[in-house]
Write an enzyme that holds these catalytic residues in place. Structure first.
Site, PDB file in Angstrom:
ATOM      1  N   ASP A   1       0.844  -1.199   0.000  1.00  0.00           N
ATOM      2  CA  ASP A   1       0.000   0.000   0.000  1.00  0.00           C
ATOM      3  C   ASP A   1       0.875   1.243   0.000  1.00  0.00           C
ATOM      4  OD1 ASP A   1       0.795  -0.511   2.753  1.00  0.00           O
ATOM      5  OD2 ASP A   1      -0.608   1.071   3.338  1.00  0.00           O
TER       6      ASP A   1
ATOM      7  N   GLU B   1       0.091  -1.077   5.665  1.00  0.00           N
ATOM      8  CA  GLU B   1       1.149  -0.689   6.602  1.00  0.00           C
ATOM      9  C   GLU B   1       1.124   0.808   6.875  1.00  0.00           C
ATOM     10  OE1 GLU B   1       5.257   0.680   7.786  1.00  0.00           O
ATOM     11  OE2 GLU B   1       4.004   1.261   6.073  1.00  0.00           O
TER      12      GLU B   1
END
Length: 423
Positions: free
Chosen positions: A80, A175
């Protein structure tokens, strides 16, 4: 280096921005686009036992090619990108043989990446840089890490003469919003230790990070016509301002470095009747971390006491929640895993820069879940914004470090000096 460039660009042009306001995992549906691509790619290069969970956690195995017993190790990155800046329609620019001068990212908007401001640029003179076009972030955090891990695994598969033990690979969503390790199955991963490829400049090697907490503080008020407000109005916005002013003036991100902790006010919104303040609390020292949380309680209690008669109930409600802790406590007992990474860097002509992380990674949470996990450079700079860039040579060095770690781990005593016996 072209295969690294091509692989990296294929990843960063897929939008994987996460969303802290979402309750799902992954937090955005578009993260599946890259996750599914990675599963296919891992299988294509020859990785074994490639799996993806219903929450988009990817795991894969490179089997050992030695007969003797070797610890299973892992390499982990997240796919991400930060919601702090747009990750949609990323248009990377390749700057070959960088000359050390300003780089015009976007002429129309006069956006310039300059070594006069970003001095780190000068250490990459003569190298190939990948930058943004000035309208998005790049996504080197942490698609550079993924590029490096996949490339290193492919290299090891194609060079069986390099001896290594079993290696696990893990890629995670979310994350950037602090949830990357929340659904990571450490037992399924099956590694004795791992490394996150999620650091910044070439050479970084980190096994200390902040203790972290988030605070949401709600301020109540009473709205009265301002012309007749004397002794009656309570403006929650002003109380929030008093609260912020009671925090240490120098204890903010822009005034701190190294092991310094801080309070960071990142959201403030309200009306006369109610204001909500959001801040984060960071400190490497567990003792100072606890004292910072105590300070929030003391300021809250002081303001509540001041307004107790006028308001009749608590006017300030503070909710503080721990987010993650300093991995040093979990890594120090197995310090050889840091020493292996440092030796690997030296053997590929990279000078280790061992320093504390002024932030957190999946590794700090994973360390407390039973998977000690130091952090290694991925090579990028200026994460989470339009000035982000990554030198391709740094990514190449990260690949070499991964390969060397794999090789060292299969050697007696991991290639480290054998401690002398005590007399």
């Amino acid at each position: 280096m072209q295969p690294i460039i091509d692989r990296f660009i294929s990843y960063v042009t897929i939008d994987t921005e996460s969303d802290s306001k979402s309750a799902t995992t992954p937090s955005t549906q578009k993260q599946w686009d890259l996750a599914n691509l990675l599963v296919t790619e891992l299988k294509t290069i020859g990785m074994q036992d490639v799996t993806i969970s219903d929450k988009a956690y990817i795991m894969a195995t490179l089997p050992s090619n030695v007969e003797h017993e070797v610890p299973t190790i892992g390499f982990i990155s997240h796919f991400d990108t930060s919601p702090d800046f747009s990750g949609a329609n990323v248009k990377p620019q390749i700057i070959r043989d960088y000359d050390g001068n300003d780089i015009v990212l976007n002429a129309a908007q006069n956006i310039v990446l300059s070594p006069n401001y970003f001095k780190d640029l000068l250490q990459y003179k003569g190298q190939t840089l990948i930058t943004t076009d000035g309208t998005t972030l790049l996504g080197a955090d942490d698609k550079a890490g993924i590029t490096e891990i996949v490339t290193a695994m492919e290299y090891l598969i194609n060079h069986p003469e390099i001896k290594h033990g079993e290696i696990k690979v893990g890629f995670t969503p979310d994350e950037e919003i602090g949830r990357g390790a929340h659904h990571f199955d450490v037992a399924q991963f099956g590694a004795e230790w791992a490394y996150t490829m999620d650091g910044s400049q070439v050479g970084e090697l980190e096994y200390e990070n902040f203790n972290a907490a988030g605070a949401t503080i709600t301020f109540k008020g009473k709205s009265v016509h301002p012309g007749y407000a004397k002794g009656k109005m309570i403006n929650s916005l002003l109380i929030a301002n008093d609260f912020i002013n009671a925090l240490p003036k120098k204890g903010i991100p822009q005034e701190t470095k190294g092991y310094d902790g801080f309070f960071h006010v990142h959201h403030l919104a309200g009306t006369i009747e109610e204001t909500v303040l959001e801040l984060i609390i960071r400190d490497h020292s567990k003792l100072k971390f606890e004292k910072r949380k105590e300070l929030i309680s003391k300021i809250t209690a002081k303001i509540n006491k001041k307004y107790s008669k006028q308001f009749g109930e608590d006017i300030v409600i503070a909710v503080v929640e721990d987010q993650y802790y300093n991995m040093k406590e979990k890594v120090t007992p197995v310090k050889h895993i840091v020493d292996i990474a440092a030796k690997a860097m030296k053997e590929v002509n990279v000078k280790p820069i061992i320093k504390p992380i002024r932030g957190g990674t999946d590794g700090c949470q994973l360390s407390y879940m039973g998977l000690p996990c130091p952090n290694i450079f991925a090579g990028g700079h200026n994460f989470h914004g339009k000035y982000e860039y990554v030198p391709v040579e740094s990514m190449q060095k990260a690949v070499e470090v991964i390969v060397k770690i794999a090789e060292l781990t299969a050697l007696p005593n991991y290639g480290l000096p054998v401690p002398k016996a005590k007399k």
